[in-house]
Design a protein around this motif. Structure first.
Motif, short mmCIF file in Angstrom:
data_model
loop_
_atom_site.label_atom_id
_atom_site.label_comp_id
_atom_site.label_asym_id
_atom_site.label_seq_id
_atom_site.Cartn_x
_atom_site.Cartn_y
_atom_site.Cartn_z
N VAL A 95 31.92 77.15 -28.86
CA VAL A 95 30.69 77.51 -30.06
C VAL A 95 31.05 78.54 -31.44
N VAL A 96 31.31 77.43 -32.06
CA VAL A 96 32.03 78.16 -33.62
C VAL A 96 30.32 78.32 -34.36
N ASN A 97 30.52 79.79 -34.68
CA ASN A 97 29.93 80.09 -35.89
C ASN A 97 30.99 80.50 -37.19
N GLU A 98 30.98 79.89 -38.41
CA GLU A 98 31.71 79.87 -39.25
C GLU A 98 31.14 79.73 -40.91
N ASP A 99 30.51 80.75 -41.75
CA ASP A 99 29.57 80.65 -42.82
C ASP A 99 31.22 81.08 -43.65
N PRO A 100 31.23 80.10 -44.46
CA PRO A 100 32.48 81.12 -45.29
C PRO A 100 32.16 81.51 -46.19
N SER A 101 30.67 81.73 -46.96
CA SER A 101 30.02 82.49 -47.45
C SER A 101 30.22 83.97 -47.48
N SER A 102 30.58 83.80 -45.70
CA SER A 102 30.31 85.71 -44.73
C SER A 102 31.49 86.77 -44.98
N SER A 103 31.91 87.30 -45.17
CA SER A 103 32.32 88.17 -44.72
C SER A 103 33.32 88.67 -43.46
N VAL A 104 31.79 88.10 -42.91
CA VAL A 104 32.41 88.31 -40.94
C VAL A 104 33.46 88.09 -40.32
N GLY A 105 33.45 86.42 -41.17
CA GLY A 105 34.52 85.45 -40.37
C GLY A 105 34.01 84.49 -39.60
N SER A 106 34.72 84.62 -39.05
CA SER A 106 33.75 83.50 -37.52
C SER A 106 33.63 83.72 -36.21
N GLN A 107 33.50 83.01 -35.46
CA GLN A 107 33.09 83.80 -33.85
C GLN A 107 33.26 82.35 -33.27
N LYS A 108 34.34 82.92 -32.06
CA LYS A 108 34.02 81.28 -31.45
C LYS A 108 34.24 81.96 -29.90
N ILE A 109 33.14 81.08 -28.62
CA ILE A 109 32.79 81.39 -27.49
C ILE A 109 33.02 80.27 -26.86
N VAL A 110 34.22 80.22 -25.80
CA VAL A 110 33.81 79.05 -24.23
C VAL A 110 33.01 79.27 -23.87
N LEU A 111 31.43 78.60 -22.79
CA LEU A 111 31.19 78.67 -21.94
C LEU A 111 32.22 78.21 -21.28
N ARG A 112 31.99 78.42 -19.63
CA ARG A 112 33.32 77.69 -19.04
C ARG A 112 32.00 77.34 -17.84
N ASN A 113 31.95 76.25 -17.20
CA ASN A 113 31.75 75.24 -16.25
C ASN A 113 30.52 75.59 -16.04
N VAL A 114 30.08 74.47 -17.49
CA VAL A 114 28.94 74.20 -17.76
C VAL A 114 28.39 73.00 -16.56
N ASN A 115 27.12 73.44 -16.35
CA ASN A 115 26.37 72.55 -15.38
C ASN A 115 24.64 72.06 -16.17
N LEU A 116 24.50 70.75 -16.60
CA LEU A 116 23.50 70.56 -17.20
C LEU A 116 22.13 70.42 -16.25
N ASN A 117 21.62 70.77 -15.96
CA ASN A 117 19.69 71.06 -14.90
C ASN A 117 18.95 69.52 -15.09
N SER A 118 19.24 69.10 -16.11
CA SER A 118 18.57 67.93 -15.76
C SER A 118 18.64 67.15 -17.12
N VAL A 119 18.53 65.83 -17.23
CA VAL A 119 18.65 64.79 -18.27
C VAL A 119 18.12 64.09 -18.74
N ILE A 120 17.57 63.67 -19.18
CA ILE A 120 16.65 62.78 -20.01
C ILE A 120 17.07 61.20 -20.47
N LEU A 121 16.30 60.73 -18.92
CA LEU A 121 16.93 58.94 -19.08
C LEU A 121 16.49 57.97 -20.26
N ALA A 122 15.71 58.18 -20.51
CA ALA A 122 14.81 57.18 -21.66
C ALA A 122 13.94 57.70 -22.61
#
Length: 154
Positions: A95-122
């Motif tokens: 996930v990257v947060n990067e607003d070019p109008s802000s002086s705080v720059g960007s934040q990049k966080i990687v979520l490891r081993n994501v596993n979905l709890n449920s999925v809508i089929l239709a």
């Protein structure tokens, strides 16, 4: 006394997310909202000489949710693979947060081993101009690839 410049707040529209599934990196352009959090697990500890209950952190759990536009079969295919073979897929999301109008720059966080709890089929919905689906997930690790810098104080 200093103050926060409004331009340094981060616009939620100025973000990106990328998935890495089975070694393939793809931009998740279909994400509308994504939120991940860590909750500490705590034990209650009582000690002699004190009437209060103290708390000791003993672990953590990572959970999240995302709302996506109903326009990709990516997660349905992962669920199909699980249903047919029993092979569950774990993947990473950056996930990257990067607003070019802000002086705080960007934040990049990687979520490891994501596993979905449920999925809508239709899904059908005559009231919706754009179909959406919400899914919750767990994750088992985090990499802080880049942090925001301190804002310029007005």
């Amino acid at each position: 006394m200093g103050y926060l410049n409004a331009g340094d707040t981060i616009s939620g529209k100025e973000g990106r997310a990328y998935s890495v599934i089975n070694g393939v990196t793809e931009e998740m352009f279909f994400v509308k909202t994504l939120e991940a959090k860590i909750e500490k697990q705590k034990a209650e500890i009582k000690t002699l000489g004190s009437r209060r209950t103290q708390h000791k952190t003993t672990g953590w759990s990572g959970t999240g949710s995302m709302t996506i536009y109903y326009m990709t079969s990516k997660f349905r295919k992962l669920m199909q693979d699980y249903l047919e073979t029993g092979k569950d897929t774990y993947f990473d999301i950056m996930v990257v947060n990067e607003d070019p109008s802000s002086s705080v720059g960007s934040q990049k966080i990687v979520l490891r081993n994501v596993n979905l709890n449920s999925v809508i089929l239709a899904k059908l919905d005559v009231e919706s101009d754009a179909l959406e689906e919400e899914t919750e997930f767990t994750f088992e690790g985090v990499t802080f690839a880049e942090h925001f810098s301190e804002p310029v104080i007005g």
